[in-house]
Write a protein that holds these residues in place. Structure first.
Motif, PDB file in Angstrom:
ATOM      1  N   ALA A   9     -34.085  19.113 -29.658  1.00  0.00           N
ATOM      2  CA  ALA A   9     -33.585  17.794 -30.691  1.00  0.00           C
ATOM      3  C   ALA A   9     -32.595  17.207 -30.000  1.00  0.00           C
ATOM      4  N   ASP A  10     -32.327  17.363 -28.950  1.00  0.00           N
ATOM      5  CA  ASP A  10     -31.130  16.481 -28.410  1.00  0.00           C
ATOM      6  C   ASP A  10     -31.641  15.402 -27.421  1.00  0.00           C
ATOM      7  N   PRO A  11     -31.394  13.978 -28.096  1.00  0.00           N
ATOM      8  CA  PRO A  11     -32.161  12.802 -27.247  1.00  0.00           C
ATOM      9  C   PRO A  11     -31.652  12.730 -25.740  1.00  0.00           C
ATOM     10  N   GLN A  12     -30.542  13.100 -25.374  1.00  0.00           N
ATOM     11  CA  GLN A  12     -29.825  13.335 -24.148  1.00  0.00           C
ATOM     12  C   GLN A  12     -30.496  14.205 -23.183  1.00  0.00           C
ATOM     13  N   GLN A  13     -31.040  15.205 -23.520  1.00  0.00           N
ATOM     14  CA  GLN A  13     -31.677  16.476 -22.905  1.00  0.00           C
ATOM     15  C   GLN A  13     -32.968  15.939 -22.758  1.00  0.00           C
ATOM     16  N   ALA A  14     -33.451  15.267 -23.616  1.00  0.00           N
ATOM     17  CA  ALA A  14     -34.977  14.774 -23.685  1.00  0.00           C
ATOM     18  C   ALA A  14     -35.073  13.631 -22.432  1.00  0.00           C
ATOM     19  N   LEU A  15     -33.992  12.679 -22.389  1.00  0.00           N
ATOM     20  CA  LEU A  15     -33.885  11.909 -21.213  1.00  0.00           C
ATOM     21  C   LEU A  15     -33.742  12.437 -19.771  1.00  0.00           C
ATOM     22  N   LEU A  16     -32.942  13.581 -19.715  1.00  0.00           N
ATOM     23  CA  LEU A  16     -32.829  14.489 -18.652  1.00  0.00           C
ATOM     24  C   LEU A  16     -34.242  14.846 -18.021  1.00  0.00           C
ATOM     25  N   ASP A  17     -34.904  15.623 -19.205  1.00  0.00           N
ATOM     26  CA  ASP A  17     -36.151  16.258 -18.861  1.00  0.00           C
ATOM     27  C   ASP A  17     -37.152  15.157 -18.463  1.00  0.00           C
ATOM     28  N   LEU A  18     -37.199  14.119 -19.053  1.00  0.00           N
ATOM     29  CA  LEU A  18     -38.226  12.792 -18.665  1.00  0.00           C
ATOM     30  C   LEU A  18     -37.844  12.622 -17.236  1.00  0.00           C
ATOM     31  N   ASP A  19     -36.792  12.500 -16.941  1.00  0.00           N
ATOM     32  CA  ASP A  19     -36.409  12.144 -15.162  1.00  0.00           C
ATOM     33  C   ASP A  19     -36.685  13.376 -14.357  1.00  0.00           C
ATOM     34  N   THR A  20     -36.486  14.508 -14.847  1.00  0.00           N
ATOM     35  CA  THR A  20     -36.643  15.719 -13.913  1.00  0.00           C
ATOM     36  C   THR A  20     -38.283  16.107 -13.696  1.00  0.00           C
ATOM     37  N   HIS A  21     -38.825  16.048 -15.288  1.00  0.00           N
ATOM     38  CA  HIS A  21     -40.244  16.483 -15.174  1.00  0.00           C
ATOM     39  C   HIS A  21     -41.331  15.541 -15.121  1.00  0.00           C
ATOM     40  N   GLY A  22     -41.084  14.386 -15.431  1.00  0.00           N
ATOM     41  CA  GLY A  22     -41.800  13.286 -15.886  1.00  0.00           C
ATOM     42  C   GLY A  22     -42.394  13.219 -17.278  1.00  0.00           C
ATOM     43  N   ALA A  23     -41.895  14.055 -18.089  1.00  0.00           N
ATOM     44  CA  ALA A  23     -42.317  14.167 -19.394  1.00  0.00           C
ATOM     45  C   ALA A  23     -41.184  14.877 -20.411  1.00  0.00           C
ATOM     46  N   ALA A  24     -41.362  14.499 -21.579  1.00  0.00           N
ATOM     47  CA  ALA A  24     -40.102  15.189 -22.420  1.00  0.00           C
ATOM     48  C   ALA A  24     -40.782  15.383 -24.003  1.00  0.00           C
ATOM     49  N   ILE A  25     -40.125  16.338 -24.683  1.00  0.00           N
ATOM     50  CA  ILE A  25     -40.621  16.513 -25.885  1.00  0.00           C
ATOM     51  C   ILE A  25     -39.146  16.465 -26.649  1.00  0.00           C
ATOM     52  N   LEU A  26     -39.116  15.518 -27.811  1.00  0.00           N
ATOM     53  CA  LEU A  26     -38.121  15.297 -28.727  1.00  0.00           C
ATOM     54  C   LEU A  26     -38.520  15.962 -30.024  1.00  0.00           C
ATOM     55  N   SER A  27     -38.145  16.921 -30.495  1.00  0.00           N
ATOM     56  CA  SER A  27     -38.569  17.496 -31.598  1.00  0.00           C
ATOM     57  C   SER A  27     -37.693  16.897 -32.877  1.00  0.00           C
ATOM     58  N   GLY A  28     -38.386  17.163 -34.227  1.00  0.00           N
ATOM     59  CA  GLY A  28     -37.853  16.380 -35.390  1.00  0.00           C
ATOM     60  C   GLY A  28     -37.918  15.158 -35.632  1.00  0.00           C
ATOM     61  N   ALA A  29     -38.685  14.335 -34.741  1.00  0.00           N
ATOM     62  CA  ALA A  29     -38.910  12.875 -34.836  1.00  0.00           C
ATOM     63  C   ALA A  29     -39.350  12.295 -36.388  1.00  0.00           C
ATOM     64  N   LEU A  30     -40.356  13.154 -36.866  1.00  0.00           N
ATOM     65  CA  LEU A  30     -40.867  12.844 -37.996  1.00  0.00           C
ATOM     66  C   LEU A  30     -40.781  14.077 -38.939  1.00  0.00           C
TER      67      LEU A  30
END
Length: 287
Positions: A9-30
């Motif tokens: 649920a943390d956008p900053q962690q999602a950005l780190l995941d995106l850089d590290t893995h090439g993908a990220a999941i941000l929960s609770g957007a809707l």
């Protein structure tokens, strides 16, 4: 064994995941009520698309006719115009592509029971290798159902955004199923290898909206000038049309449209984007 991608649920962690893995999941957007509303609108949009002569099945990039695709969403319901430009999504697009980008496509993918896996691919696979170190595209998906390994949730190859090329179509590449709750955003670097999963269920659909963004000098997948209905264009604000590249090519407003041309940018936009034609200047001000 490849580790699964974890939702956060943390956008900053999602950005780190995106850089590290090439993908990220941000929960609770809707929230759940919005998920239900958008999903119901999508099913209506699918019927409208068929009535307008734009099929929702049988495309060459799918392996069968179980999988359902809905294109030209901006014609079909204003909710899709609102979602594609939400800050929750655009923060990831700007992170990968910078502040100057185009909306290249916005479509839905509904896997039905029996839908097979899509071919493993990267969304910027049309670019010849070696790819640059920066992504040229970004895909942000709005999940309208839970993604599971059983219902055709997207699969991806972690870290593949660093390979610098598309996957070999004849190769055997291990992919990981993405598990995420409805209402999440799934963000994918345009270089990451991924595919629609196999829906192995008897009666469960898996629906998601996929917003595809590219660097501004790339040609969009959809020719918005040709695909959008005149009534749709009339209801869109100039800033959104500019996000579609509706007014200009990749020289932006340096070359104006003549007086007899059917499309003209409003004056409020014509001072923007003066650096696209030949790229950035060097230290001496030369190109």
């Amino acid at each position: 064994m490849l580790a699964p991608l974890l939702a956060t649920a943390d956008p900053q962690q999602a950005l780190l995941d995106l850089d590290t893995h090439g993908a990220a999941i941000l929960s609770g957007a809707l929230p759940p009520d919005a998920v239900r509303d958008v999903r119901a609108r999508l099913l209506v949009a699918a019927a409208l698309s068929e009535a307008d002569g734009v099929p929702t099945r049988g495309y060459p990039f799918d392996t069968d006719t179980h999988n359902q695709r809905v294109f030209h969403l901006f014609n079909l319901d204003p909710i899709f115009v609102e979602l594609i430009r939400r800050p929750a999504a655009l923060q990831f697009v700007a992170h990968l592509l910078g502040g100057d980008f185009l909306i290249s496509n916005f479509s839905a993918n509904i896997t039905a029971p029996g839908s097979q896996r899509m071919q493993l691919h990267a969304d910027q696979g049309y670019v010849l290798p070696p790819w640059p170190a920066q992504a040229l595209a970004c895909n942000v998906a709005w999940l309208l159902d839970d993604f599971t390994p059983e219902n055709g949730g997207t699969r991806y190859v972690p870290g593949s955004h660093r390979h610098g090329h598309s996957p070999d179509a004849t190769g055997d590449h291990a992919s990981v199923a993405i598990t995420a709750p409805a209402g999440s955003l799934l963000i994918m670097d345009g270089r990451v290898w991924h595919q629609t999963g196999h829906n192995q269920t008897q009666d469960v659909q898996r629906a998601a909206l996929f917003g595809y963004y590219v660097r501004r000098w790339l040609r969009p997948q959809i020719n918005w000038n040709a695909a959008l209905w005149p009534s749709t264009v009339a209801g869109l604000d100039p800033e959104f049309l500019h996000l579609l590249g509706f007014y200009s090519g990749n020289v932006e407003f340096q070359i104006p449209n003549g007086t007899r041309a059917p499309v003209h940018a409003p004056p409020s936009l014509t001072t923007h984007g003066t650096s696209f034609a030949l790229g950035p200047q060097n230290a001496e001000g030369e190109r």
